[in-house]
Design a protein around this motif. Structure first.
Motif, PDB file in Angstrom:
ATOM      1  N   LYS A 100      -5.945   0.471  -7.626  1.00 54.15           N
ATOM      2  CA  LYS A 100      -5.098  -0.714  -7.762  1.00 54.15           C
ATOM      3  C   LYS A 100      -4.087  -0.457  -8.881  1.00 54.15           C
ATOM      4  CE  LYS A 100      -5.218  -5.630  -8.193  1.00 54.15           C
ATOM      5  NZ  LYS A 100      -5.934  -6.790  -8.638  1.00 54.15           N
ATOM      6  N   VAL A 114     -10.127  -2.606  -1.262  1.00 50.67           N
ATOM      7  CA  VAL A 114      -9.859  -2.698  -2.693  1.00 50.67           C
ATOM      8  C   VAL A 114      -8.892  -3.851  -2.940  1.00 50.67           C
ATOM      9  CG1 VAL A 114      -7.875  -1.148  -2.743  1.00 50.67           C
ATOM     10  CG2 VAL A 114      -9.310  -1.359  -4.764  1.00 50.67           C
ATOM     11  N   GLY A 115      -8.903  -4.375  -4.140  1.00 53.31           N
ATOM     12  CA  GLY A 115      -7.939  -5.386  -4.553  1.00 53.31           C
ATOM     13  C   GLY A 115      -8.270  -6.774  -4.075  1.00 53.31           C
ATOM     14  N   TYR A 116      -7.477  -7.712  -4.528  1.00 53.72           N
ATOM     15  CA  TYR A 116      -7.588  -9.108  -4.146  1.00 53.72           C
ATOM     16  C   TYR A 116      -6.195  -9.602  -3.831  1.00 53.72           C
ATOM     17  CZ  TYR A 116      -8.118 -14.136  -4.574  1.00 53.72           C
ATOM     18  OH  TYR A 116      -8.099 -15.482  -4.321  1.00 53.72           O
ATOM     19  N   VAL A 173       0.869  -1.174   0.000  1.00 54.21           N
ATOM     20  CA  VAL A 173       0.000   0.000   0.000  1.00 54.21           C
ATOM     21  C   VAL A 173       0.905   1.222   0.000  1.00 54.21           C
ATOM     22  CG1 VAL A 173      -1.713   1.338   1.276  1.00 54.21           C
ATOM     23  CG2 VAL A 173      -1.893  -1.145   1.192  1.00 54.21           C
ATOM     24  N   THR A 216      -9.223  -9.244   0.678  1.00 58.24           N
ATOM     25  CA  THR A 216      -9.017  -7.907   0.134  1.00 58.24           C
ATOM     26  C   THR A 216      -8.117  -7.098   1.064  1.00 58.24           C
ATOM     27  OG1 THR A 216     -10.949  -7.035   1.267  1.00 58.24           O
ATOM     28  CG2 THR A 216     -11.295  -7.885  -0.953  1.00 58.24           C
ATOM     29  N   THR A 268       0.105  -7.664  -5.225  1.00 57.64           N
ATOM     30  CA  THR A 268      -0.965  -6.677  -5.272  1.00 57.64           C
ATOM     31  C   THR A 268      -0.446  -5.365  -4.717  1.00 57.64           C
ATOM     32  OG1 THR A 268      -2.598  -8.417  -4.904  1.00 57.64           O
ATOM     33  CG2 THR A 268      -3.326  -6.151  -4.558  1.00 57.64           C
ATOM     34  N   THR A 269      -0.628  -4.292  -5.485  1.00 58.35           N
ATOM     35  CA  THR A 269      -0.211  -2.965  -5.057  1.00 58.35           C
ATOM     36  C   THR A 269      -1.404  -2.028  -5.135  1.00 58.35           C
ATOM     37  OG1 THR A 269       2.018  -3.343  -5.901  1.00 58.35           O
ATOM     38  CG2 THR A 269       1.396  -1.065  -5.479  1.00 58.35           C
ATOM     39  N   VAL A 270      -1.622  -1.274  -4.057  1.00 58.71           N
ATOM     40  CA  VAL A 270      -2.722  -0.319  -3.965  1.00 58.71           C
ATOM     41  C   VAL A 270      -2.132   1.042  -3.638  1.00 58.71           C
ATOM     42  CG1 VAL A 270      -4.779   0.312  -2.666  1.00 58.71           C
ATOM     43  CG2 VAL A 270      -4.344  -2.081  -3.208  1.00 58.71           C
ATOM     44  N   LYS A 271      -2.623   2.068  -4.318  1.00 56.54           N
ATOM     45  CA  LYS A 271      -2.157   3.432  -4.078  1.00 56.54           C
ATOM     46  C   LYS A 271      -3.318   4.250  -3.521  1.00 56.54           C
ATOM     47  CE  LYS A 271       1.046   5.185  -6.823  1.00 56.54           C
ATOM     48  NZ  LYS A 271       1.707   5.857  -7.949  1.00 56.54           N
TER      49      LYS A 271
END
Length: 109
Positions: free
Chosen positions: A108, A84-86, A33, A71, A93-96
């Motif tokens: 994502k 968000v995301g899986y 994240v 998630t 998995t990268t989330v911003k």
């Protein structure tokens, strides 16, 4: 006179160790994240019954190796919670977190 560091064996062992460590992290997967708003307090991966916290690093980064399927949930200082995301094992998995307000949007990457 030949020293230990002038022989190729220590260099080969060191290179093999580095490649092995990199391969482990690549195969294990990752959850990242990136907080660009500065409002994220914690980040967890969960599926309703199990949670795994992401480790807070410097500069608004959170990281963990996934051990649960579910998630990513971002928990912000202002009380907002967004998912968000899986995530699952062996997947990256990268989330911003972006926006002008803390935790305004999750994207994502």
């Amino acid at each position: 006179m030949r020293t230990l560091l002038s022989s190729p064996l220590p260099w080969l062992i060191g290179a093999f160790a580095l490649v092995s460590i990199a391969a482990f992290f690549w195969l294990a997967g990752s959850m990242v994240v990136i907080d660009e708003t500065g409002g994220v307090e914690t980040a967890v991966a969960g599926n309703g019954s199990t949670e795994r916290a992401l480790h807070r690093l410097w500069g608004g980064y959170f990281y963990a190796i996934p051990r649960v399927e579910g998630t990513i949930e971002v928990r912000c200082r202002n009380g907002v919670r967004k998912q968000v995301g899986y995530v699952t094992r062996h997947m990256h998995t990268t989330v911003k977190v972006i926006g002008t307000k803390p935790c305004e949007r999750l994207v994502k990457v």
